[in-house]
Motif scaffolding. Sequence first.
Motif, PDB file in Angstrom:
ATOM      1  N   TYR A 193       0.834  -1.208   0.000  1.00 19.93           N
ATOM      2  CA  TYR A 193       0.000   0.000   0.000  1.00 19.93           C
ATOM      3  C   TYR A 193       0.868   1.257   0.000  1.00 19.93           C
ATOM      4  O   TYR A 193       0.665   2.182  -0.793  1.00 19.93           O
ATOM      5  CB  TYR A 193      -0.916  -0.010   1.230  1.00 19.93           C
ATOM      6  N   GLU A 194       1.862   1.276   0.883  1.00 19.46           N
ATOM      7  CA  GLU A 194       2.712   2.461   0.995  1.00 19.46           C
ATOM      8  C   GLU A 194       3.452   2.727  -0.315  1.00 19.46           C
ATOM      9  O   GLU A 194       3.558   3.877  -0.755  1.00 19.46           O
ATOM     10  CB  GLU A 194       3.713   2.296   2.146  1.00 19.46           C
ATOM     11  N   PRO A 203      -7.034   8.714   4.622  1.00 23.40           N
ATOM     12  CA  PRO A 203      -5.821   7.905   4.489  1.00 23.40           C
ATOM     13  C   PRO A 203      -4.694   8.417   5.377  1.00 23.40           C
ATOM     14  O   PRO A 203      -4.764   9.533   5.902  1.00 23.40           O
ATOM     15  CB  PRO A 203      -5.468   8.051   3.006  1.00 23.40           C
ATOM     16  N   ASN A 208       0.164   9.280   2.494  1.00 26.67           N
ATOM     17  CA  ASN A 208      -0.536   9.068   1.213  1.00 26.67           C
ATOM     18  C   ASN A 208      -0.351  10.288   0.316  1.00 26.67           C
ATOM     19  O   ASN A 208      -0.571  11.425   0.740  1.00 26.67           O
ATOM     20  CB  ASN A 208      -2.022   8.828   1.484  1.00 26.67           C
ATOM     21  N   VAL A 221       0.684   4.174  -2.908  1.00 31.15           N
ATOM     22  CA  VAL A 221       0.103   5.511  -2.704  1.00 31.15           C
ATOM     23  C   VAL A 221       1.158   6.604  -2.579  1.00 31.15           C
ATOM     24  O   VAL A 221       0.818   7.778  -2.482  1.00 31.15           O
ATOM     25  CB  VAL A 221      -0.845   5.551  -1.477  1.00 31.15           C
ATOM     26  N   THR A 222       2.430   6.235  -2.599  1.00 33.74           N
ATOM     27  CA  THR A 222       3.495   7.248  -2.566  1.00 33.74           C
ATOM     28  C   THR A 222       4.241   7.323  -3.892  1.00 33.74           C
ATOM     29  O   THR A 222       5.293   7.959  -3.974  1.00 33.74           O
ATOM     30  CB  THR A 222       4.507   6.951  -1.437  1.00 33.74           C
TER      31      THR A 222
END
Length: 686
Positions: A243-244, A595, A599, A247-248
């Motif tokens: 996820y990290e 979030p 994010n 979204v980055t």
Amino acid sequence: MPLPNPLLDFAEPGRAGLPPFAAIRPEHIAPALDYILADNRKRRDALLAATRDYSWDNLAGPMEDLQERLQRVWGPVSHLNAVVNSEPLRAAYNAGVPRIAEYSAEIAQDERLYAAYKAIAARADYASLSPAQKKIIENTLRDFRLGGAELPPDRKARFKEIQKELSTLAAGYSENVLDATQAWELVLTDSADVAGLPPSALAMARQTAEREGKKGWKFTLEAPSYIAFMTYADRRELRQRMYEAFVTRASDQGPNAGRFDNGELMVRIVKLRKEAAALLDYENYAQYALQTRMAKTVPQVLDFLHDLAAKARPAARRDLEMLKDYARAEHNVERLEAWDLAYYSEKLRQSRYAFSQEELRPYFPETRVVPGMFEVVKRLYGLDIRPVQGVETWHPDVRFYEIRDDAGEVRGRFYVDLYARPNKRGGAWMDDCLSRRRRNGDVQVPVAYLTCNFSSPVDGRPALFTHEEVNTLFHEFGHGLHHMLTRVDYLGVAGINGVAWDAVELPSQFMENWCWERESLDLISGHYETGEKLPEALYRKMHAARNFQSGMQFVRQLEFALFDMRLHSDYDPDGSKSVQQLLDEVREEVAVVVPPAFNRFQNSFSHIFAGGYAAGYYSYKWAEVLSADAFSKFEERGVFDSGTGREFLQHILEQGGTREPMELFVAFRGREPSIEPLLRHSGLAA
């Protein structure tokens, strides 16, 4: 004429055939642009010098020829840059982008051309032009004003510089997202680390690893891999890592912090758009952009979005509370994190409906979905779609088809590129390769590109799609039908050309409805091993779950649309507030899921920074109102009622941009659109 060049061989309007993809090399691009831009300028000057009695035949028609010549050179280049990106191709493409922007701005600001088009509109015989020709003249005069033709020389020069820089920045933004997506991977060799993942996802990850000579399973940030991992992987800390990284992308945060950062590019893009709008005396960029839309003012759009938010947010809150309660009660999770949402949502779906998205996948093999989609089109519009062999493409996976009507006339042709792969831009889109035109009595058949990023075939099985991927395919094919089925003979308003941006999603969202009806599902489904249609019990579960978390999904789209509209209307890029702070404000107003601080969604929001949706993301919801109401006519008469299908074909798909979208909608529906069908379809009517 320069040395033999496949791009120039294809350039002349009326030239038969398709782009010679196999022959195009990066080194062909600059010489082709050198020639076509110089020759177009020479031909434009000759047209203007030849007479002072300007008409459609001696000016507007030939200008359409020049427009198409450039499109025939640049279109294949732009497409290849998106689907088979490489360093040499990227360098050649990037060198061409500002030149195209400069030429377009030059045309838009040419006072001689502007005066010539005004003279055509003032002719005594103007009324005898066809509606399509008149609409092109009207649109062109509007675009001259919006392009800076009426500005004094110093402001005109600045406006042109801004357009040039914006084109370069958009290309850079898009490249950063692609590079950031490809720069990260998760290779796992312990079976405990991949617990929970379905066989389809594991097979895809194993095939990806094997392709690179790696052991175990390789997961990437490409959509099929990322979505599967976030939805099913049991290892929470690995979901968090995934996820990290996602979204980055292209930001100052995450595993590649600062490496492909779009932060400064975003601010610069917004600043330049604001300056361009101010040069034309618009309050902000959004007001400028709305000059070509169905919606006419920023308050009108904001009121529309806030009204939808008021209707959807209570349902979204209920969705989230239900998910939190479930995770706490059934899985002992006290605090639900962003990387838990997809995972526990799928668990909750299975718990409530005894149904998993993965259960559907075996029933949607590409070998049934694609022919079934063509059968849906045949029943609606009386059109026959068949594969064409031996057509040159850019990749072995690409297929080519043609559409014929019941009289045997070829109405359109299209390429289909379905699978995710390295060096291919993410997402799904339709783009035009050739537009319909009538020249010297002959009709040029429109050609489309349909591009997706789905799971590819694995272990000798056909590609097995999720139902969401089926929806995406129907959506893009709806755009394609709009482009290909036009009956308009003039380039400027044929197909999707000249269609208001907030109406262009109507045919695409409309097509998605046939992914949910039993009659059409029987055509597009069939177990890849047995051929069995989607079982009734599974169909009922799927339908029962159709609006599962629809409130959360609804407000998420509204969050994106409000962020976009506010970014381009009341945000000051020179002020103290950051883009992130603006997004946080919007989330405070409409979101139910906030979030984590790291994010950076906006850094990969290509739709508005590199994809043409600036101050236009609201269009998805705006057109969803139109599409839901259009489909309600089929609900009243039958989903395969051929009379209603022919009416939609005649009033919407065939008309292109010849008339205002509201006129076309009323011609089909018999009244202006109602919001009720959208609320009903989304489970928000109550």
